[in-house]
Design an enzyme around this catalytic site. Structure first.
Site, PDB file in Angstrom:
ATOM      1  N   HIS A   1      -3.793  -8.775  -4.370  1.00 21.16           N
ATOM      2  CA  HIS A   1      -3.669  -7.058  -4.283  1.00 21.16           C
ATOM      3  C   HIS A   1      -2.813  -6.578  -3.215  1.00 21.16           C
ATOM      4  CE1 HIS A   1      -4.122  -4.110  -7.551  1.00 21.16           C
ATOM      5  NE2 HIS A   1      -5.087  -3.476  -6.925  1.00 21.16           N
TER       6      HIS A   1
ATOM      7  N   TYR B   1      -9.598  -6.832   2.783  1.00 21.20           N
ATOM      8  CA  TYR B   1      -8.726  -7.044   1.771  1.00 21.20           C
ATOM      9  C   TYR B   1      -7.447  -7.846   2.178  1.00 21.20           C
ATOM     10  CZ  TYR B   1     -11.643  -3.450  -0.476  1.00 21.20           C
ATOM     11  OH  TYR B   1     -12.376  -2.819  -1.311  1.00 21.20           O
TER      12      TYR B   1
ATOM     13  N   ASN C   1      -5.656   2.784  -5.377  1.00 23.90           N
ATOM     14  CA  ASN C   1      -5.746   3.622  -6.708  1.00 23.90           C
ATOM     15  C   ASN C   1      -5.098   5.155  -6.215  1.00 23.90           C
ATOM     16  OD1 ASN C   1      -6.388   1.438  -8.065  1.00 23.90           O
ATOM     17  ND2 ASN C   1      -8.419   2.305  -8.500  1.00 23.90           N
TER      18      ASN C   1
ATOM     19  N   ASN D   1      -2.589   0.408 -11.060  1.00 19.04           N
ATOM     20  CA  ASN D   1      -3.079   1.829 -10.725  1.00 19.04           C
ATOM     21  C   ASN D   1      -2.509   2.426  -9.518  1.00 19.04           C
ATOM     22  OD1 ASN D   1      -5.304   1.911 -12.904  1.00 19.04           O
ATOM     23  ND2 ASN D   1      -6.403   0.586 -11.726  1.00 19.04           N
TER      24      ASN D   1
END
Length: 280
Positions: free
Chosen positions: A104, A99, A151, A197
């Site tokens: 994000h 990631y 999340n 989220n």
């Protein structure tokens, strides 16, 4: 040997009462020093006696009174109020190399920029977060990057806030925002999760409170009919990276203003400049 009269001693005791910083013992020293004057009938003024005793006291080492407040340490003098709570700056993102460099994870990257600029190491783990302590503009801060995955960010942020007893108005969340144009920033004192989220999880773990500031970092909308869940995991191209690095520097400056001058000044710096850019 010349004897000191009781009348002279009484007068010197009154002098001690008027000058409470002078001990009775040292007044007696002053009386002995002036005994020849008493024997000859000469009467010394009370201020002269007090001055004599003070001069003798100055020859002794200073001993602080047990009732006196403790002296400020060098740290407290530099930090101001020693009871001041630190700021908690939290960047949201996903852990792992998979990631890194994705949309994000701009919250993580914002924390990394701050940590590097201010020399704060994020080498420890606290409450499921990469964690570090330091100062920004002499203001104590804590930096955190939750490793719970986006999340479940609240599982880290909630315990951090609770354990360190941080006021919510000193908890700054930094995260990506689809609804802001790319590389634009927006600093707000409070608000909802906006469908994010990670922020939803944080709010849930702060007992539903939304009264904490947040720095939103625009990543833009997905092109065409691309699924937003896929878009936020896409990396940046070279041009986007240049724009984003510039935005991070503005974010760093906003944090410094926040520490020195408060949220309103920082928000004015961030939001007004963004409005001008958007309208140009």
């Amino acid at each position: 040997m010349v004897r000191v009269s009781s009348h002279a001693i009484l007068e010197r005791r009154r002098a001690a009462d008027r000058y409470d910083s002078i001990s009775w013992f040292h007044v007696m020293l002053a009386a002995a020093a002036s005994s020849s004057a008493v024997a000859s009938g000469m009467r010394l003024p009370i201020p002269v006696l007090a001055k004599t005793a003070r001069m003798r006291m100055q020859m002794l080492p200073s001993v602080p009174s047990p009732l006196s407040p403790p002296r400020s340490s060098a740290y407290s003098a530099a930090a101001g109020d020693t009871d001041r709570k630190p700021w908690l700056l939290v960047g949201l993102g996903n852990p792992g190399k998979l990631y890194q460099g994705t949309r994000h994870n701009v919250g993580f990257e914002m924390i990394d920029v701050i940590a590097e600029a201010e020399g704060i190491s994020l080498s420890s783990m606290r409450f499921k977060a990469m964690f570090g302590k330091g100062c920004i503009c002499d203001v104590p801060v804590m930096l955190a990057k939750p490793t719970t995955f986006m999340n479940a960010s609240g599982e880290s942020v909630g315990p951090l806030v609770s354990y360190f007893n941080i006021p919510l108005n000193q908890v700054l969340l930094m995260y990506d925002d689809l609804d802001l144009p790319f590389a634009k920033l927006r600093l707000l004192p409070k608000g909802g999760h906006g469908g994010h989220n990670g922020m939803r999880s944080v709010i849930n773990h702060l007992k539903g409170s939304r009264d904490f500031p947040r720095l939103r970092i625009g990543i833009g909308r997905p092109p065409g009919k691309m699924d937003p869940a896929s878009f936020v995991l896409r990396p940046f191209n070279r041009k986007e990276r240049e724009e984003l690095d510039f935005a991070f520097q503005r974010g760093l400056e906003a944090v410094k203003i926040l520490m020195l001058e408060g949220l309103n000044k920082s928000a004015t710096f961030v939001n007004s400049s963004q409005s001008q850019l958007l309208n140009s």
